[in-house]
Enzyme design. Structure first.
Site, mmCIF file in Angstrom:
data_model
loop_
_atom_site.group_PDB
_atom_site.id
_atom_site.type_symbol
_atom_site.label_atom_id
_atom_site.label_comp_id
_atom_site.label_asym_id
_atom_site.label_seq_id
_atom_site.Cartn_x
_atom_site.Cartn_y
_atom_site.Cartn_z
ATOM 1 N N LYS A 129 0.940 -0.746 -0.054
ATOM 2 C CA LYS A 129 0.239 -0.114 -0.085
ATOM 3 C C LYS A 129 0.893 1.399 -0.137
ATOM 4 O O LYS A 129 1.792 1.375 1.030
ATOM 5 C CB LYS A 129 -0.968 -0.349 1.422
ATOM 6 C CG LYS A 129 -1.483 1.291 1.153
ATOM 7 C CD LYS A 129 -2.603 1.444 2.536
ATOM 8 C CE LYS A 129 -2.306 2.713 3.730
ATOM 9 N NZ LYS A 129 -2.243 4.009 2.760
ATOM 10 N N CYS A 149 12.799 11.673 6.126
ATOM 11 C CA CYS A 149 12.855 11.343 7.679
ATOM 12 C C CYS A 149 14.280 11.792 7.949
ATOM 13 O O CYS A 149 14.698 12.154 9.719
ATOM 14 C CB CYS A 149 12.708 9.957 8.636
ATOM 15 S SG CYS A 149 13.717 9.117 6.982
ATOM 16 N N GLU A 199 8.795 15.796 16.450
ATOM 17 C CA GLU A 199 8.736 15.521 14.615
ATOM 18 C C GLU A 199 7.911 16.799 14.064
ATOM 19 O O GLU A 199 7.154 16.333 14.217
ATOM 20 C CB GLU A 199 8.198 14.801 14.106
ATOM 21 C CG GLU A 199 9.271 14.166 12.716
ATOM 22 C CD GLU A 199 9.151 13.033 12.325
ATOM 23 O OE1 GLU A 199 7.238 12.293 12.295
ATOM 24 O OE2 GLU A 199 10.037 12.351 11.364
ATOM 25 N N GLU A 246 10.039 1.441 10.065
ATOM 26 C CA GLU A 246 11.503 2.436 10.529
ATOM 27 C C GLU A 246 9.811 4.110 10.648
ATOM 28 O O GLU A 246 9.094 3.971 9.817
ATOM 29 C CB GLU A 246 11.314 2.612 8.663
ATOM 30 C CG GLU A 246 12.254 1.747 8.341
ATOM 31 C CD GLU A 246 13.888 1.281 9.237
ATOM 32 O OE1 GLU A 246 14.516 2.224 9.392
ATOM 33 O OE2 GLU A 246 14.103 0.367 9.659
HETATM 34 P P1 NDP Z 1 1.914 8.148 8.356
HETATM 35 O O1 NDP Z 1 2.719 6.968 9.702
HETATM 36 O O2 NDP Z 1 0.685 9.249 7.840
HETATM 37 O O3 NDP Z 1 1.642 7.112 6.486
HETATM 38 C C1 NDP Z 1 2.360 5.892 6.300
HETATM 39 C C2 NDP Z 1 1.606 4.741 5.884
HETATM 40 O O4 NDP Z 1 0.364 4.425 6.248
HETATM 41 C C3 NDP Z 1 0.617 5.345 4.995
HETATM 42 O O5 NDP Z 1 0.387 4.675 2.983
HETATM 43 C C4 NDP Z 1 -0.600 6.089 5.459
HETATM 44 O O6 NDP Z 1 -1.769 5.435 4.881
HETATM 45 C C5 NDP Z 1 -0.469 3.710 6.373
HETATM 46 N N1 NDP Z 1 -1.575 3.979 7.865
HETATM 47 C C6 NDP Z 1 -2.293 4.936 8.090
HETATM 48 N N2 NDP Z 1 -2.966 4.395 9.243
HETATM 49 C C7 NDP Z 1 -2.696 3.282 9.375
HETATM 50 C C8 NDP Z 1 -3.116 2.351 10.103
HETATM 51 N N3 NDP Z 1 -3.855 2.679 11.252
HETATM 52 N N4 NDP Z 1 -2.912 1.174 9.830
HETATM 53 C C9 NDP Z 1 -1.367 0.831 8.723
HETATM 54 N N5 NDP Z 1 -1.595 1.817 7.809
HETATM 55 C C10 NDP Z 1 -1.841 2.984 7.982
HETATM 56 O O7 NDP Z 1 2.831 8.495 7.473
HETATM 57 P P2 NDP Z 1 3.225 10.138 6.900
HETATM 58 O O8 NDP Z 1 3.103 8.844 5.454
HETATM 59 O O9 NDP Z 1 2.407 10.731 7.178
HETATM 60 O O10 NDP Z 1 5.094 9.955 6.323
HETATM 61 C C11 NDP Z 1 5.360 10.748 7.376
HETATM 62 C C12 NDP Z 1 5.898 9.759 8.226
HETATM 63 O O11 NDP Z 1 7.454 8.694 7.779
HETATM 64 C C13 NDP Z 1 7.475 10.908 8.951
HETATM 65 O O12 NDP Z 1 6.896 10.756 10.707
HETATM 66 C C14 NDP Z 1 8.233 10.163 9.129
HETATM 67 O O13 NDP Z 1 9.304 10.320 9.988
HETATM 68 C C15 NDP Z 1 8.214 8.666 8.720
HETATM 69 N N6 NDP Z 1 9.337 8.627 8.106
HETATM 70 C C16 NDP Z 1 10.096 7.171 8.398
HETATM 71 C C17 NDP Z 1 11.384 6.928 7.470
HETATM 72 C C18 NDP Z 1 12.223 6.108 7.991
HETATM 73 O O14 NDP Z 1 13.211 5.261 7.544
HETATM 74 N N7 NDP Z 1 12.213 6.177 9.669
HETATM 75 C C19 NDP Z 1 12.250 7.614 5.895
HETATM 76 C C20 NDP Z 1 10.410 7.954 5.691
HETATM 77 C C21 NDP Z 1 9.406 8.657 5.949
HETATM 78 P P3 NDP Z 1 -2.410 7.084 4.744
HETATM 79 O O15 NDP Z 1 -1.886 7.475 3.516
HETATM 80 O O16 NDP Z 1 -3.831 6.211 3.775
HETATM 81 O O17 NDP Z 1 -2.712 7.860 5.721
#
Ligand code: NDP
Length: 481
Positions: free
Chosen positions: A173, A282, A384, A248
């Protein structure tokens, strides 16, 4: 309006509900395509296809799996500019950045794991001459991959490539905010001849599609990149089912600048580590600690450079910074600037929305922002923000800066600037983070372990760590005496 489709069992299909979600162009603030609003029934169909494909794919010789993946690389390269433009429009980032970073890395991810799998050997342990142990590494089965919006195709493929290289079948996804390049990848996989069901891409909302991937009993591992609270929610659902988890998560990374650094190199790289991809990486260093001897010199030079940074739409080849990903994200980032002021901070430059003209008047642009005068433990310096906002703080001693650098709940990455080699090693040793860059930033060798400590996640991606995550070890002990 263009409607994206799910990729299930080798075909592009509409969601069972036939409902779609609006997809916005962050540079204009306008809807420009529609995304399947999939639900658990679509995920279940994807799981069924993946289960069906698994026995054959897992038994396909790794050389053949590798060759199909290299065909995907060829097609990514053939469609390079189309993918880069799609990524830039969907995410708001400058197109040159999508070309240089996102699409280049998507191709490298497939290429790296297509070849890494050919060198992934199992271990053997001899016990004198009486017994020999060998450890099989078998694919897990059906695995789930969930990725965020900041580096859409880059992070999506960083999970999918090792999973399928190791012989698993995937239900994936992408973020609902940036689904376009994942859709284009499904077209590429069809053209490359990836067997039906090996990769399934289900578009839609996290609480519906992501939740079903985390819960579904037939999915035995979940690799997730995203926010810490979403990671905790996935762990709450998946851990009691004893699924393998790779998480991550967020970061609040320190950028530590000692007064003996190579100033010009540090300044140029600090511009990138602060604001690249609109600060939505990130690994960005959002807390900048500067040793007092060069604090004023740094502040003057940095603020001058930041205030000249050109903010523009993603198709402007002179844009140094594009739009942030969504209206709600822009509002969140700007609310942190207000919080910083309430906490006693002074905005040295930026801090406001940028209003472009004409077609781009409704876009989500934020002026790159530098704030000083905050304590290391205030909310602005602990939470963050994930946007083009950094804070600068002076320090005197190593002990003091280490205490401040390690004070957050995160531990993803850190950057250190010093020409003193002994100090560099000492500080790297004491920093509580999964990754430390000395006199550089975001230099990535795909063989190295990638991930964080504390609330930045669990497990490591990259290189053989990823192939280990996506395989199950089984030890076989034989008596030879
Ligand atoms: P989110 O946690 O909001 O979303 C990440 C993914 O999870 C999306 O596909 C989202 O779908 C999905 N999701 C949301 N709710 C659920 C659930 N209940 N169960 C399963 N999946 C779910 O993160 P963001 O997209 O806002 O990304 C930003 C974040 O990602 C920041 O905190 C950043 O630090 C982190 N990040 C970490 C990295 C690392 O390597 N450590 C690298 C890059 C980013 P939907 O889009 O539909 O909400």
């Amino acid at each position: 309006m263009f409607k994206l489709q799910n990729y299930i069992n080798g075909e592009l299909v509409a969601p069972n509900s036939n409902d779609y979600i609006d997809n916005y162009n962050p540079s204009t603030g306008k809807i420009y395509s529609l995304i399947p609003d999939s639900d658990s029934s679509d995920v279940k169909a994807a799981v069924k296809a993946a289960k069906h494909a698994f026995p054959k794919w897992s038994l396909t010789p790794k050389e053949k799996r590798s060759a199909i993946m290299l065909k995907i690389v060829e097609l990514i390269n053939k469609n390079y500019d189309k993918l880069a433009e799609a990524e830039a429009i969907d995410n708001g980032k400058p197109m040159w950045l999508a070309q240089k970073v996102d699409i280049a890395r998507a191709a490298s991810n497939f290429e790296f794991f297509a070849t890494a799998i050919l060198h992934f050997a199992s271990e053997a342990h001899m016990m004198e001459d009486k017994y020999v142990n060998y450890t099989r590494r078998d694919p897990l089965g059906v695995v789930g991959c969930i990725s965020p919006w900041n580096l859409p195709l880059y992070l999506f493929t960083w999970k999918i490539a090792p999973a399928i290289a190791a012989g698993n079948c995937v239900v994936a996804k992408p973020s609902e905010v940036t689904p376009m390049t994942a859709y284009l990848l499904s077209e590429i996989c069809i053209e490359a001849g990836l067997p039906a069901g090996v990769l399934n891409i289900v578009h839609g909302l996290g609480p519906k599609v992501g939740a079903e991937i985390s819960e579904n009993d037939a999915i035995c591992a979940v690799s997730f990149t995203g926010g810490t609270s979403t990671g905790a929610q996935i762990a709450r659902v998946a851990a009691p089912k004893f699924k393998k988890l790779s998480l991550e998560l967020g970061g609040k990374n320190p950028n530590i600048i000692f007064d003996d650094c190579d100033f010009d190199k540090m300044l140029a790289t600090t511009m990138a580590s602060s604001f690249a991809n609109q600060g939505q990486i990130c690994l960005c260093g959002s807390r900048i600690f500067v040793q007092r001897g060069i604090y004023d010199k740094f502040k003057t030079a940095f603020v001058e450079k930041v205030s000249k940074r050109r903010v523009s739409h993603s198709l402007d080849s002179n844009a140094q910074q594009g739009a942030v990903v969504s209206k709600s994200h822009m509002e969140k980032v700007l609310s942190y600037v207000e919080l910083a002021k309430e906490e006693g901070g002074t905005v040295l430059t930026g801090g406001t929305q940028v209003h472009l003209e004409g077609e781009y008047a409704g876009g989500y642009y934020i002026r790159p922002t530098v704030i000083e005068g905050l304590s290391f433990d205030c909310r602005t310096n602990q939470e963050e923000i994930f946007g083009p906002v950094v804070t600068i703080m002076p320090f005197d001693t190593e002990e003091e800066v280490l205490m401040m650098a390690n004070s957050t709940e995160y531990g993803l990455a850190a950057t250190v600037w010093t020409e003193n080699l002994t100090r560099a090693h000492r500080i790297a040793n004491e920093l509580d983070s999964g990754i430390v860059w000395i006199n550089c930033w975001l230099v990535r060798d795909l063989r190295t372990p990638f991930g964080g400590t504390k609330n930045s996640g669990v497990g490591r991606e990259g290189g053989f760590e990823a192939l280990k995550f996506f395989t199950e070890p089984k030890n076989v002990c034989i008596s030879v005496g």
